[in-house]
Design a protein around this motif. Structure first.
Motif, PDB file in Angstrom:
ATOM      1  N   THR A 171       5.081   0.715  -5.721  1.00 21.23           N
ATOM      2  CA  THR A 171       4.599   0.709  -7.105  1.00 21.23           C
ATOM      3  C   THR A 171       5.348   1.725  -7.960  1.00 21.23           C
ATOM      4  O   THR A 171       5.699   1.441  -9.109  1.00 21.23           O
ATOM      5  N   GLU A 173       8.362   3.254  -7.229  1.00 22.28           N
ATOM      6  CA  GLU A 173       9.823   3.315  -7.121  1.00 22.28           C
ATOM      7  C   GLU A 173      10.542   2.023  -7.510  1.00 22.28           C
ATOM      8  O   GLU A 173      11.769   2.026  -7.655  1.00 22.28           O
ATOM      9  N   TYR A 174       9.810   0.941  -7.666  1.00 22.59           N
ATOM     10  CA  TYR A 174      10.445  -0.303  -8.118  1.00 22.59           C
ATOM     11  C   TYR A 174       9.991  -0.605  -9.542  1.00 22.59           C
ATOM     12  O   TYR A 174       8.809  -0.452  -9.873  1.00 22.59           O
ATOM     13  N   ASP A 175      10.902  -1.050 -10.373  1.00 20.96           N
ATOM     14  CA  ASP A 175      10.604  -1.305 -11.786  1.00 20.96           C
ATOM     15  C   ASP A 175      10.062  -2.728 -11.971  1.00 20.96           C
ATOM     16  O   ASP A 175      10.815  -3.699 -11.943  1.00 20.96           O
ATOM     17  N   SER A 177       8.311  -3.507 -14.749  1.00 25.87           N
ATOM     18  CA  SER A 177       7.884  -3.516 -16.152  1.00 25.87           C
ATOM     19  C   SER A 177       8.293  -4.771 -16.920  1.00 25.87           C
ATOM     20  O   SER A 177       7.646  -5.123 -17.916  1.00 25.87           O
ATOM     21  N   ASN A 200       1.031  -1.330 -14.468  1.00 26.56           N
ATOM     22  CA  ASN A 200       1.703  -2.120 -15.510  1.00 26.56           C
ATOM     23  C   ASN A 200       0.613  -2.854 -16.295  1.00 26.56           C
ATOM     24  O   ASN A 200       0.235  -3.983 -15.959  1.00 26.56           O
ATOM     25  N   THR A 334      13.297   2.094  -0.689  1.00 24.87           N
ATOM     26  CA  THR A 334      12.227   2.986  -1.123  1.00 24.87           C
ATOM     27  C   THR A 334      12.203   4.195  -0.189  1.00 24.87           C
ATOM     28  O   THR A 334      12.952   4.260   0.789  1.00 24.87           O
TER      29      THR A 334
END
Length: 354
Positions: A171, A173-175, A177, A200, A334
């Motif tokens: 949640t 470390e990965y984008d 958005s 988000n 990650t």
């Protein structure tokens, strides 16, 4: 009285001793299981206690419990603060049930017959190249868990505790958005999807899994206040997956299956995806070389229990994605052993088979 001068004893571990420690490591695992089952770490949350007090509360033999905790203290799990009294160590704290990253559930799973017994048939598995779980229990592991509610509860609790730290890392470390609607295929009770949605706030989610799992997910999603933003869909990912997502996420799904069935799942995702839709497969990608990596050992557990399942290398994921009609575009590491393997639909609609 001993005449040994301990200052003269070499602390260098010889190869035979190092290998011996590995050989007897199942003894440590079983001891941790018993301590987890008895809830010893929870009983020590307020400080050191005598073995007599612990034995009285847990209803076990005091001398035997002392010998167990002494052995665990020798490997850093608990510490004997004074003769006959034990306290928590950083390792033992991870067995407390109230921690989000608690490993108590995973330790308890490791002591179950259905988790242990397949390891006794590893040689058979290596000889035949086939999982042994179904031969031992009459059904595959998924059917076994659906038929044994108590085993399923232990399994679910172990996966929840095992995944907590990994979910937080994914949640953070990965984008995510740019995704408006995220479909999680085979998402279980929805812990990962809930975490992503809470991080988000404009995103909507769709959780897809088999009916009895979706029933169990309702409480978690409602408890997180996400019922209005997360649709729950019962189904079978071997038949179809919900349409309408901007991205399709599969965590620890593909590694459960052989190439043929993994391909079937990915193809079902491909069929409902638009050209700009993302595929996000979250798995442990086996690295090159001989460096320690948890996925290399987990691969043996998967090999024993799951129908053709395996942990895969980057090259193997590349081949699998291509056969399912995807281009593998990126692998995002990650801080945990998990990576996010990104893909997009290939321009050609041709889908290969293995």
């Amino acid at each position: 009285m001993s005449n040994i001068n301990h200052s003269e004893i070499s602390h260098e571990i010889q190869p035979t001793e190092a290998l011996l420690q590995m050989i007897v490591s199942p003894w440590v695992s079983r001891s941790i299981y018993v301590a987890a089952e008895l809830g010893i770490a929870d009983l020590l949350k307020d400080g050191s206690q005598s073995c007599g007090e612990l034995a009285k509360v847990t209803g076990v033999d005091e001398r035997s419990l002392y010998r167990l905790l002494r052995a665990l203290a020798s490997v850093g799990v608990f510490a004997e603060s004074q003769p006959g009294c034990f306290e928590l160590t950083p390792l033992a704290e991870c067995l407390q049930s109230n921690r989000k990253d608690s490993l108590r559930g995973y330790a308890i799973k490791s002591g179950q017959v259905w988790d242990l017994q397949p390891w006794g048939h590893l040689l058979e598995c290596i000889k035949t190249g086939k999982p042994v779980f179904e031969n031992l229990f009459g059904v595959d592991i998924f059917e076994y868990l659906s038929e044994h509610p108590e085993a399923a509860k232990i399994y679910d609790q172990s996966m929840t505790s095992f995944s907590a730290k990994r979910i937080a890392a994914i949640t953070a470390e990965y984008d995510f958005s740019a995704i408006n609607t995220l479909v999680e295929v085979g998402g279980g009770r929805g812990s990962l999807l809930a975490s992503i949605l809470k991080a988000n706030l404009t995103m909507k989610g769709v959780l897809c899994d088999v009916p009895h799992v979706i029933e169990g997910a309702k409480q978690l999603i409602a408890g997180e206040g996400l019922s209005q933003r997360c649709e729950l869909v019962a189904g079978d990912f071997f038949e179809s997956v919900p349409s309408g997502g901007d991205a399709y996420l599969l965590k620890h799904i593909i590694h459960d299956w052989d190439d043929e069935r993994a391909l079937q799942i990915l193809q079902n995702c491909r069929r409902v995806m638009q050209p700009n839709t993302k595929l996000l497969v979250i798995e442990m990608v086996i690295p090159k070389g001989n460096e320690p990596f948890f996925g290399k050992l987990l691969d043996l557990q998967v090999m024993l229990n799951y129908p053709g399942g395996c942990e895969r290398t980057e090259a193997e994921y590349q081949d699998l994605f291509e056969a399912a009609g995807f281009n593998l575009t990126n692998i995002v590491s990650t801080s945990t052993p998990l990576s996010v393997i990104e893909g997009v639909p290939a321009k050609s609609d041709r889908i290969s088979v293995f």
